[in-house]
Enzyme design. Sequence first.
Site, PDB file in Angstrom:
ATOM      1  N   GLY A 334       0.749  -1.245   0.000  1.00 34.28           N
ATOM      2  CA  GLY A 334       0.000   0.000   0.000  1.00 34.28           C
ATOM      3  C   GLY A 334       0.776   1.290   0.000  1.00 34.28           C
ATOM      4  N   GLY A 335       2.104   1.236   0.009  1.00 32.50           N
ATOM      5  CA  GLY A 335       2.883   2.468   0.059  1.00 32.50           C
ATOM      6  C   GLY A 335       2.687   3.346  -1.169  1.00 32.50           C
ATOM      7  CE  LYS A 336       6.621   1.365  -5.862  1.00 35.44           C
ATOM      8  NZ  LYS A 336       6.868   0.352  -4.810  1.00 35.44           N
ATOM      9  CD  GLU A 355      -2.186  -7.572  -2.969  1.00 33.77           C
ATOM     10  OE1 GLU A 355      -1.914  -8.790  -2.968  1.00 33.77           O
ATOM     11  OE2 GLU A 355      -1.455  -6.697  -3.476  1.00 33.77           O
ATOM     12  CG  ASP A 403       5.444  -1.928  -7.191  1.00 39.60           C
ATOM     13  OD1 ASP A 403       6.567  -2.156  -7.685  1.00 39.60           O
ATOM     14  OD2 ASP A 403       5.251  -1.807  -5.970  1.00 39.60           O
ATOM     15  CB  CYS A 456      11.988  -3.481  -5.880  1.00 40.54           C
ATOM     16  SG  CYS A 456      13.217  -2.860  -4.724  1.00 40.54           S
TER      17      CYS A 456
END
Length: 526
Positions: A334-336, A355, A403, A456
């Site tokens: 949930g950060g982005k 999600e 992502d 990442c």
Amino acid sequence: MSESSGAGSRPPARGGRPERGGGGPRGDARTRGGRPDRPGAGKRDAAGERTGVKRDRFTSVDAARQVAFDVLRAVAQEDAYANLALPKALRQRGVRGRDAGFATELTYGVLRGRGSYDALIATVIDRPLEDLDAGVLDTLRMGAHQLLAMRVPDHAAVATSVAIARNELGTGPSGLVNAVLRRVAGHELGPWLDEVAPDEADDPDGHLAVRFSHPEWVVRSLREALRAHGHDPAELRELLEADNEPAAVALSALPGLASVEDLTAPHSAVDVRAGRWSPTGAVLRHGDPGKVPAVRDGKARVQDEGSQLVAHLLARAEVEGRDERWLDLCAGPGGKAALLAALAVQRGAHLTAVEIAGHRAELVRSSLRAVPEGPGGPVEVRVTDGRQVGDDEPGHYDRVLVDAPCTGLGALRRRPEARWRRRPADLGGLGPLQRSLLASALDAVRPGGVVAYATCSPVLAETRLVVDDVLKAAARKGQRVERLDTPAVLAGLVDVPGAAAGTAVQLWPHTHGTDAMHVALLRRTS
């Protein structure tokens, strides 16, 4: 200690340090720093144990070392993530302050240095490491890290490791731990590693794998990634060194809710400075991020500056026409999504966060708790498979973030266990998922809209090759997709030297101090 205890012959002391024992200078009541040793330090009884030393304080295991052992066991046995398991273990055992710092350094130091320590331990033991009980090996690694990389007196490092082995594993293993660690003690880490590593001229990847504690396949993959993204492969040593340095805690102020000035305001409990790259970023110099008021209230989050730039790049890219519907296709944890949602509200747009895992969807909801409703209402958090969204809602969205799940080889500073958990086959195993998600995103975005593909990981199999394959497949079914000049979009936001990788952006820990985020912006034209 006899050979039956499991220790092999002791190698000569490295780095010019004298050998511990009765025949050399280490036996004359002097320590490595030339200080007087504790009384009786050079004397041994018939069993080879030191006499005249009070060992009562090490008969039980202190809470800090017990936390480290428990977390290492959870990582090995339960595939736990250290960044989640460690805070929980510290709370459960009430470990705070300097003891918490000790436990953290010991846990992460072992996870980062495992490859190097295994290479050293193998030289002083009379059996293959794979024949050892996993708990014994973790205990040996803990002892080795204290002896070679922490300011822990040799006798304390050995005795406390023996106590852990005795309490957790039994008397027999404790004897093995004692014998092996006494042979590790008295050496300098760097020169010893240079001696046991393969010759760098003959086997450069093998040498660096031991010297900097990375699996050899990871070293090779990172070397290839540097070359492919326009960097000198000679930077590899710096990159591996950066992977072994603890990452600074970065914070992200959610636009409209908090500012960088709010985060950097003087506060007695923390010290925060503005970040280098992200317009919403700050870096915690010291202190607990939970004591930053904006973080406590959900108006700011702990988030790497590279991850912040992913969201900013997607939000800044030019779309043609409508700009109302945004999608985060792989939103957990949930950060982005939180940063995108805050940016969307400011722009009058609405974010849908997808999600596949229910428990991760709950983490997304938690990260969004402070974001106000936009024109389209609150952020919709949907538990579904992102690979289906393109079929279910073709051409529905204006901006889409992918992502993608990846090996995480760009975040080894934060998750050092990933280097040992991942296998070369994971690169191929994750490829179909990454391609399916990107293809779904291109189906879900409307013509004129923009997709950001991010990982990442700098590895080609998870970055450029994925995009190449998906664009070829899109062309075969009649979709037209163009690669945007992602470095130019980034330059309009902030000047990040060395980030350009063709039409994509590639960040690096050793160059930018961020995770090795890769971002490619794509626009669907038909």
